[in-house]
Design an enzyme around this catalytic site. Structure first.
Site, PDB file in Angstrom:
ATOM      1  N   ASP A  70      -1.692  -9.513   8.247  1.00 35.99           N
ATOM      2  CA  ASP A  70      -1.478  -8.789   6.992  1.00 35.99           C
ATOM      3  C   ASP A  70      -0.469  -7.694   7.298  1.00 35.99           C
ATOM      4  OD1 ASP A  70      -1.589  -7.863   4.423  1.00 35.99           O
ATOM      5  OD2 ASP A  70      -3.627  -7.085   4.526  1.00 35.99           O
ATOM      6  N   GLU A  78       5.152 -12.224   0.740  1.00 36.40           N
ATOM      7  CA  GLU A  78       5.521 -11.284  -0.315  1.00 36.40           C
ATOM      8  C   GLU A  78       6.804 -10.551   0.080  1.00 36.40           C
ATOM      9  OE1 GLU A  78       1.799  -8.899  -1.032  1.00 36.40           O
ATOM     10  OE2 GLU A  78       1.105 -10.381   0.431  1.00 36.40           O
ATOM     11  N   ARG A 106       0.814  -1.217   0.000  1.00 38.90           N
ATOM     12  CA  ARG A 106       0.000   0.000   0.000  1.00 38.90           C
ATOM     13  C   ARG A 106       0.847   1.267   0.000  1.00 38.90           C
ATOM     14  NH1 ARG A 106      -2.340  -3.961   3.177  1.00 38.90           N
ATOM     15  NH2 ARG A 106      -4.560  -4.343   2.775  1.00 38.90           N
ATOM     16  N   HIS A 130      -1.093  -2.458  -4.438  1.00 38.30           N
ATOM     17  CA  HIS A 130      -0.504  -3.328  -5.474  1.00 38.30           C
ATOM     18  C   HIS A 130      -0.497  -2.668  -6.856  1.00 38.30           C
ATOM     19  CE1 HIS A 130      -0.125  -6.243  -2.443  1.00 38.30           C
ATOM     20  NE2 HIS A 130      -1.282  -6.828  -2.544  1.00 38.30           N
ATOM     21  N   HIS A 152       2.618 -12.501  -5.706  1.00 31.90           N
ATOM     22  CA  HIS A 152       1.478 -12.638  -4.795  1.00 31.90           C
ATOM     23  C   HIS A 152       0.852 -14.031  -4.874  1.00 31.90           C
ATOM     24  CE1 HIS A 152      -1.950 -11.329  -2.389  1.00 31.90           C
ATOM     25  NE2 HIS A 152      -1.375 -10.127  -2.255  1.00 31.90           N
TER      26      HIS A 152
END
Length: 349
Positions: A247, A313, A82, A107, A178
Site C-alpha cells: 500500500d 492509483e 492520505r 480519499h 480506485h
C-alpha cells in the site's frame, strides 16, 4: 449490444434515481458506470481465447455501494490517498479536514467524491462526461471546486480517464480512480505479473504516511522488470509488514511534463489478459487488496478475500500538502484562474 445503454440502477434514500451507463466499443471493451461515485461497476475485456470477463471488483446493489464500499471503482477526490495530521496549512491559514483513517483524511474524507452523486452526460457513443460541484468547506477543504471527469473509450481496448477541476479559492486537489483490478476475472491476483516503471518508492510510518523516498534496489519493491506479486508480497520486509502487503506510492522515473508515460504493466498468465497504465501523473499507488477479508460478496455471490484485487492509483504523492513542493513532491495546490488537468490511460490486450 448497442454502443450506449442507460438503465435505472437503483434509488437513493430520498428517492432520486441512480442510472447506469454502459459503453461498448464493439471491438473488445465494455464499460459500465453509475452516477453514484462515478463508480465503474463492470469493465469487460476478452481473454486470449476471446472470452469476455469482468476485470474489476464490484458489489451487487446501490445499497452495498452506499454503505459497504471499500472504494471499489470510485472517482477519488478531493484528495486521493492520505493527508496526515487531520489537516494542512495553506497560505498561512490552517484547515481541519474530515478524518476517516485514524487521524488521516483518506480519499477526500468521510464523504469524499466517491460517495457523492455525479451528473453524467454521454458525449457520442464512446465518451461519458461526469460532473460534480464541491462547495467551499466540503470535508474541510477550502474553495468551491467544479470537477469534470471523462471516461473515454479509444481504439479497440483503451479506456482513458480525463480529469479537470477549477476553484474559486486556493485549495489542494489530487484526483484519481480506485478500481480493484483482477485480470483473471475471479480468484486471487497474487499470480499476476506486475511491472512498475519506478526506481523509488515512499516508505511509510505506522499511520501509512510517507517518511521519505527510498531506492527499490534489492527490495521487494523492485518491479522494474515483471515480477509475480506472490513471489514478493510475503517477504519479511518491515514495510510489507507495516502495510500487511503493498500500500505504497512509487515515484515514476518518467518526466512529469503533462504527457502520457508508462506507469505500470499487469498481466495474468492464466487468462492471457494484460493491461498497461499510462499517465500524466508523477506517481502511482500500488495497493494489493490487503483488507479484503471475506465480509464482502460480489454480484455473482463470490466472497472477496485478501489479494483478490489490486489497485494502481495514478496520483501526486500522499500527504503532499505537508511537503515543500519540489521535483519529488510536485505541488497539489490549485488556485483561482488555474485548471487542474490529468489523464490516465488503461490499455488492454
Amino acid at each position: 449490444m448497442k454502443p450506449l445503454q442507460i438503465r435505472e440502477y437503483g434509488r437513493m434514500p430520498d428517492g432520486r434515481a441512480v442510472h447506469e451507463y454502459s459503453l461498448d466499443t464493439g471491438a473488445g471493451l465494455r464499460l459500465s458506470v453509475i452516477e453514484y461515485g462515478g463508480i465503474v461497476t463492470r469493465l469487460e475485456v476478452p481473454d486470449a481465447r476471446g472470452n469476455f470477463g469482468n476485470v474489476v471488483l464490484g458489489l451487487p446493489t446501490l445499497e452495498d455501494y452506499r454503505l459497504r464500499n471499500p472504494h471499489f471503482g470510485v472517482i477519488v477526490g478531493r484528495y486521493g490517498n492520505r493527508i496526515g495530521q487531520g489537516g494542512f496549512t495553506l497560505d498561512g491559514e490552517p484547515y481541519t479536514l474530515s478524518t476517516n483513517d485514524g487521524g488521516n483524511c483518506l480519499h477526500g474524507g468521510a464523504q469524499g467524491f466517491g460517495l457523492q452523486l455525479w451528473s453524467i452526460e454521454p458525449e457520442g457513443d464512446d465518451c461519458l462526461c461526469l460532473r460534480l460541484e464541491s462547495p467551499d468547506g466540503d470535508q474541510g477543504f477550502p474553495g468551491r471546486v467544479a470537477t469534470t471527469v471523462r471516461y473515454r473509450l479509444t481504439g479497440d481496448r483503451d479506456w482513458q480517464v480525463e480529469y479537470e477541476a477549477t476553484t474559486d479559492r486556493a485549495t489542494v486537489i489530487n484526483l484519481t480512480h480506485h478500481d480493484y483490478f483482477n485480470l483473471a476475472g475471479a480468484g486471487s491476483v497474487l499470480g499476476h505479473e506486475l511491472e512498475i516503471a519506478a526506481s523509488r518508492y515512499c516508505e511509510v510510518d505506522m499511520r501509512m504516511i510517507p517518511t521519505g523516498i527510498a531506492d527499490v534496489t534489492g527490495t521487494p519493491f523492485d518491479f522494474r522488470t515483471p515480477q509475480r506479486i506472490e513471489a514478493r508480497i510475503r517477504q519479511a520486509h518491515p514495510q510489507l509488514q507495516r502495510a500487511q502487503g503493498y500500500d505504497h506510492h512509487w515515484v515514476l522515473d518518467a518526466p512529469f511534463d503533462g504527457e502520457l508515460h508508462l506507469a505500470a504493466r499487469l498481466r495474468d498468465p492464466a487468462s492471457g489478459r494484460a493491461m498497461e497504465v499510462l499517465t500524466t501523473e508523477p506517481g502511482v499507488q500500488f495497493y494489493s487488496g490487503n483488507f479484503l477479508n471475506g465480509t464482502l460478496a460480489g454480484p455473482d455471490g463470490q466472497l472477496y478475500r485478501q489479494g483478490d484485487g489490486l489497485c494502481l492509483e495514478t496520483q501526486h504523492g500522499p500527504d503532499s500538502p505537508h511537503h515543500a513542493p519540489d521535483s519529488d513532491w510536485p505541488t497539489t495546490i490549485l488556485r483561482p484562474g488555474q485548471t487542474y488537468r490529468s489523464k490516465t490511460l488503461h490499455r488492454f490486450g
